[in-house]
Design a protein around this motif. Structure first.
Motif, PDB file in Angstrom:
ATOM      1  N   ILE A 144       0.971  -1.224   0.002  1.00 19.08           N
ATOM      2  CA  ILE A 144      -0.116  -0.128   0.109  1.00 19.08           C
ATOM      3  C   ILE A 144       0.868   1.155   0.087  1.00 19.08           C
ATOM      4  N   GLU A 145       1.955   1.233   0.680  1.00 17.93           N
ATOM      5  CA  GLU A 145       3.015   2.307   0.696  1.00 17.93           C
ATOM      6  C   GLU A 145       3.558   2.644  -0.645  1.00 17.93           C
ATOM      7  N   ALA A 146       3.751   1.574  -1.418  1.00 14.04           N
ATOM      8  CA  ALA A 146       4.155   1.603  -2.675  1.00 14.04           C
ATOM      9  C   ALA A 146       3.250   2.209  -3.708  1.00 14.04           C
ATOM     10  N   ARG A 147       2.055   1.792  -3.574  1.00 12.12           N
ATOM     11  CA  ARG A 147       1.066   2.138  -4.547  1.00 12.12           C
ATOM     12  C   ARG A 147       0.796   3.566  -4.491  1.00 12.12           C
ATOM     13  N   THR A 148       0.857   4.119  -3.162  1.00 12.40           N
ATOM     14  CA  THR A 148       0.351   5.333  -2.991  1.00 12.40           C
ATOM     15  C   THR A 148       1.449   6.290  -2.731  1.00 12.40           C
ATOM     16  N   HIS A 149       2.926   5.835  -3.202  1.00  9.34           N
ATOM     17  CA  HIS A 149       3.966   6.718  -2.958  1.00  9.34           C
ATOM     18  C   HIS A 149       3.839   7.787  -4.026  1.00  9.34           C
ATOM     19  N   PRO A 150       4.077   9.166  -3.751  1.00 16.80           N
ATOM     20  CA  PRO A 150       3.962  10.239  -4.544  1.00 16.80           C
ATOM     21  C   PRO A 150       4.603  10.015  -5.894  1.00 16.80           C
ATOM     22  N   PHE A 189     -10.146  -4.888   0.485  1.00 18.84           N
ATOM     23  CA  PHE A 189      -9.103  -4.240   1.082  1.00 18.84           C
ATOM     24  C   PHE A 189      -9.601  -4.064   2.769  1.00 18.84           C
ATOM     25  N   LYS A 190     -10.548  -3.636   3.144  1.00 14.48           N
ATOM     26  CA  LYS A 190     -10.851  -3.495   4.399  1.00 14.48           C
ATOM     27  C   LYS A 190     -11.009  -4.758   5.459  1.00 14.48           C
ATOM     28  N   ASP A 220      -3.910  -1.123   7.606  1.00 14.29           N
ATOM     29  CA  ASP A 220      -5.296  -0.585   7.952  1.00 14.29           C
ATOM     30  C   ASP A 220      -5.639   0.441   7.337  1.00 14.29           C
ATOM     31  N   PRO A 221      -6.732   0.431   6.585  1.00  9.01           N
ATOM     32  CA  PRO A 221      -6.964   1.495   5.562  1.00  9.01           C
ATOM     33  C   PRO A 221      -7.368   2.770   6.272  1.00  9.01           C
ATOM     34  N   ALA A 222      -7.520   2.733   7.689  1.00  6.46           N
ATOM     35  CA  ALA A 222      -7.661   4.004   8.326  1.00  6.46           C
ATOM     36  C   ALA A 222      -6.463   4.767   8.601  1.00  6.46           C
ATOM     37  N   LYS A 223      -5.343   4.229   8.458  1.00  6.84           N
ATOM     38  CA  LYS A 223      -4.032   4.805   8.497  1.00  6.84           C
ATOM     39  C   LYS A 223      -3.640   5.673   7.199  1.00  6.84           C
ATOM     40  N   ILE A 224      -4.330   5.756   6.269  1.00  3.39           N
ATOM     41  CA  ILE A 224      -4.075   6.423   5.035  1.00  3.39           C
ATOM     42  C   ILE A 224      -4.770   7.725   5.150  1.00  3.39           C
ATOM     43  N   LEU A 225      -3.897   8.601   4.953  1.00  2.00           N
ATOM     44  CA  LEU A 225      -4.497  10.027   5.278  1.00  2.00           C
ATOM     45  C   LEU A 225      -4.322  10.984   4.147  1.00  2.00           C
ATOM     46  N   GLY A 277      -4.836  12.928   0.888  1.00  2.00           N
ATOM     47  CA  GLY A 277      -5.827  12.868  -0.250  1.00  2.00           C
ATOM     48  C   GLY A 277      -5.786  12.120  -1.539  1.00  2.00           C
ATOM     49  N   SER A 278      -4.500  12.336  -2.056  1.00  2.00           N
ATOM     50  CA  SER A 278      -4.227  11.852  -3.238  1.00  2.00           C
ATOM     51  C   SER A 278      -4.183  10.211  -3.064  1.00  2.00           C
ATOM     52  N   ALA A 279      -3.565   9.765  -1.974  1.00  2.00           N
ATOM     53  CA  ALA A 279      -3.505   8.094  -1.584  1.00  2.00           C
ATOM     54  C   ALA A 279      -5.071   7.687  -1.418  1.00  2.00           C
ATOM     55  N   ARG A 280      -5.773   8.522  -0.618  1.00  2.00           N
ATOM     56  CA  ARG A 280      -7.155   8.205  -0.393  1.00  2.00           C
ATOM     57  C   ARG A 280      -7.895   7.890  -1.711  1.00  2.00           C
ATOM     58  N   GLN A 281      -7.935   9.091  -2.657  1.00  2.00           N
ATOM     59  CA  GLN A 281      -8.396   9.048  -4.105  1.00  2.00           C
ATOM     60  C   GLN A 281      -8.012   7.764  -4.659  1.00  2.00           C
ATOM     61  N   LEU A 282      -6.653   7.197  -4.758  1.00  2.00           N
ATOM     62  CA  LEU A 282      -6.293   6.374  -5.627  1.00  2.00           C
ATOM     63  C   LEU A 282      -6.783   4.960  -5.222  1.00  2.00           C
TER      64      LEU A 282
END
Ligand SMILES: [Fe+2]
Length: 496
Positions: free
Chosen positions: A179-185, A432-433, A455-460, A462-467
């Motif tokens: 998840i960190e990789a997918r949401t990496h800027p 995912f949840k 834990d999806p709640a740890k993703i804060l 905006g761009s990551a949450r939209q993705l």
């Protein structure tokens, strides 16, 4: 009606085990009635995605496939075939000589500054391949390697993968590192760069190229010496469907009209109406995926069991692939001259194709491509480098990992928002949840009982949450009418 024994694939220690489709189809006579012992939602592994019928044995298809060829064929395609074969002679020699030098490598700082060399863009659009260097620091990539290894260790009794007794490809989708990789800027911006190279010839096409979304795929951690995870040359996205489905066939309209140079692989409008799976294939990708991708979280040198691709003019390899079923060798496929081949509208042969299969290619089925000389390993990758390849690019996996350290890959594609993709995303949010695999992947308890998943709640951000489909999408600036509609529909579907 017959049943194809896919369970054999799941028990084999090597993916590249031949399956005799010819025998099955010859007794059935009716491809449209294909069923499977295992449903798409089986408890399998990545092995279930490949049929690998070896390429040595042509698949006997029912007579309606010769009718199909006759209904598509136009007289001027003989001249087009002649031109394509002539161009292939030079193209094959160039690829065989230059190999991985033809794969463009884009430094991430050029993407960040919005100033990528024109020459690099031209090469990406010619070959359909692209390495992105340096979007992720090597330290960050190393932290992902440690994280994945910890995840494996902490959940040792629940881990699944291929092959199960010595796993090289893990059935992980929801780990922290992924998840960190997918949401990496750096990844999001690299994917946006790749999506920007596409265009919609119809501004009303329901797609937003400025809205990248996630598609949860697996982790590969291949060990030195491994020979189990070998895949021959193939193209994803079904096989017979390319001709049989009217929407998919429309993607090749220029080629089938005799203008192969007018084919535009980067126009996504016709792709949205294509049906990539008429036969309920196992392990297919049910979202529209213009580029498959990988992110290396270890250094991977080119002999270390990496991906192989054909870095040729994509228009040319596609034209050859699409025209190939209409012609047959007069005296064996090793004779490559135009005069050694004849028109073949009588047979139902579609070389390399079978129902519910990817298009598998070899020196026998597609000899003019000389794949054993031209399909080339990726260049050396540093930890944190990415590689993207267009959905029409012929690719394979090195038969053996010849290096001395594990090579680690997250499969992370570049995917735009479409209405259909938003439907998949909604299901993916749900899985995912719960720590479950996405709908396209082998089912079961997945990682739901594993320790240390994300834990999806740890993703804060905006761009990551939209993705990830956790937060409403914004309508992009200068959105086409189709993009605006797509975002509004997706938001309504996902959040209202
Ligand atoms: Fe593939």
């Amino acid at each position: 009606m017959y049943k194809t024994s896919y369970s054999r694939l799941l028990t084999t220690a090597r993916i590249a085990k031949p399956i005799n489709f010819a025998r099955h189809l010859a007794t059935s006579g009716k491809a449209s009635t294909v069923t499977h012992d295992l449903s798409k939602n089986n408890n399998g592994s990545i092995a279930s995605a490949f049929n690998n019928f070896s390429g040595k044995e042509d698949v006997a298809l029912p007579p309606r496939f010769s009718d199909l060829k006759q209904s598509i064929f136009k007289e001027n395609l003989v001249e087009t075939w002649r031109q394509v074969l002539a161009h292939l002679k030079d193209a094959v020699e160039e690829v065989a000589t230059e190999q991985a030098n033809l794969i463009p490598k884009v430094p991430y700082d050029q993407i960040q500054s919005g100033n990528v060399d024109e020459e690099l863009i031209k090469r990406i659009k010619t070959t359909g391949t692209c390495v992105v260097q340096g979007a992720v620091s090597q330290d960050k990539a190393a932290s992902w390697e440690h994280s994945i290894k910890d995840y494996i260790e902490c959940n040792a009794d629940r881990v699944k993968g291929f092959p199960q007794d010595d796993i090289q490809v893990y059935e992980f989708y929801n780990s922290v590192a992924q998840i960190e990789a997918r949401t990496h800027p750096g990844l999001i911006q690299s994917q946006q760069f790749m999506l920007d190279l596409l265009h919609a010839s119809d501004p009303h096409s329901q797609i937003s190229l400025q809205t990248p979304i996630s598609y949860f795929d697996r982790v590969q951690l291949r060990k030195p010496g491994d020979e189990s995870f070998a895949l021959g040359p193939h193209i994803d996205g079904g096989s017979l469907e390319r001709w049989e489905d009217e929407g998919y066939r429309n993607c090749w309209k220029s080629i089938l009209n005799g203008d192969w140079k007018g084919h535009d692989p980067f126009d996504i409008s016709p792709r949205l109406n294509a049906n990539y799976d008429l036969y309920g294939a196992i392990g297919g990708c049910s979202v529209y995926r213009p580029y498959q991708g990988l992110t290396a979280f270890t250094p991977i040198r080119s002999h270390e069991g990496t991906l192989r691709v054909l870095p040729m003019d994509l228009r040319l390899s596609t034209a050859y692939t699409i025209l190939r079923p209409f012609f047959a060798p007069k005296r064996g496929p090793q004779h490559l001259d135009f005069d050694d081949w004849k028109l073949d509208l009588e047979s139902s042969s579609f070389p390399g194709c079978a129902p519910a299969s990817t298009l598998e290619m070899s020196d026998l089925t597609h000899p003019h491509l000389q794949l054993s000389r031209t399909v080339t390993s990726l260049p050396d990758l540093n930890a944190g480098d990415q590689f993207y390849w267009h959905s029409d690019v012929i690719h394979a996996v090195n038969a053996k990992h010849e290096g001395d350290r594990e090579s680690g890959i997250f499969f992370i594609p570049a995917i735009p928002l479409t209405v259909n993709n938003a439907h998949y995303l909604k299901q993916q949010v749900h899985t995912f949840k719960q720590g479950l695999p996405g709908k396209d992947f082998p089912q079961g308890e997945g990682e739901s009982n594993m320790v240390g998943r994300m834990d999806p709640a740890k993703i804060l951000t905006g761009s990551a949450r939209q993705l990830l489909g956790l937060e409403r999408f914004s309508v992009p600036q200068q959105a086409t009418p189709g993009a605006k509609t797509t975002v509004e529909k997706a938001n309504g579907f996902l959040f209202d």
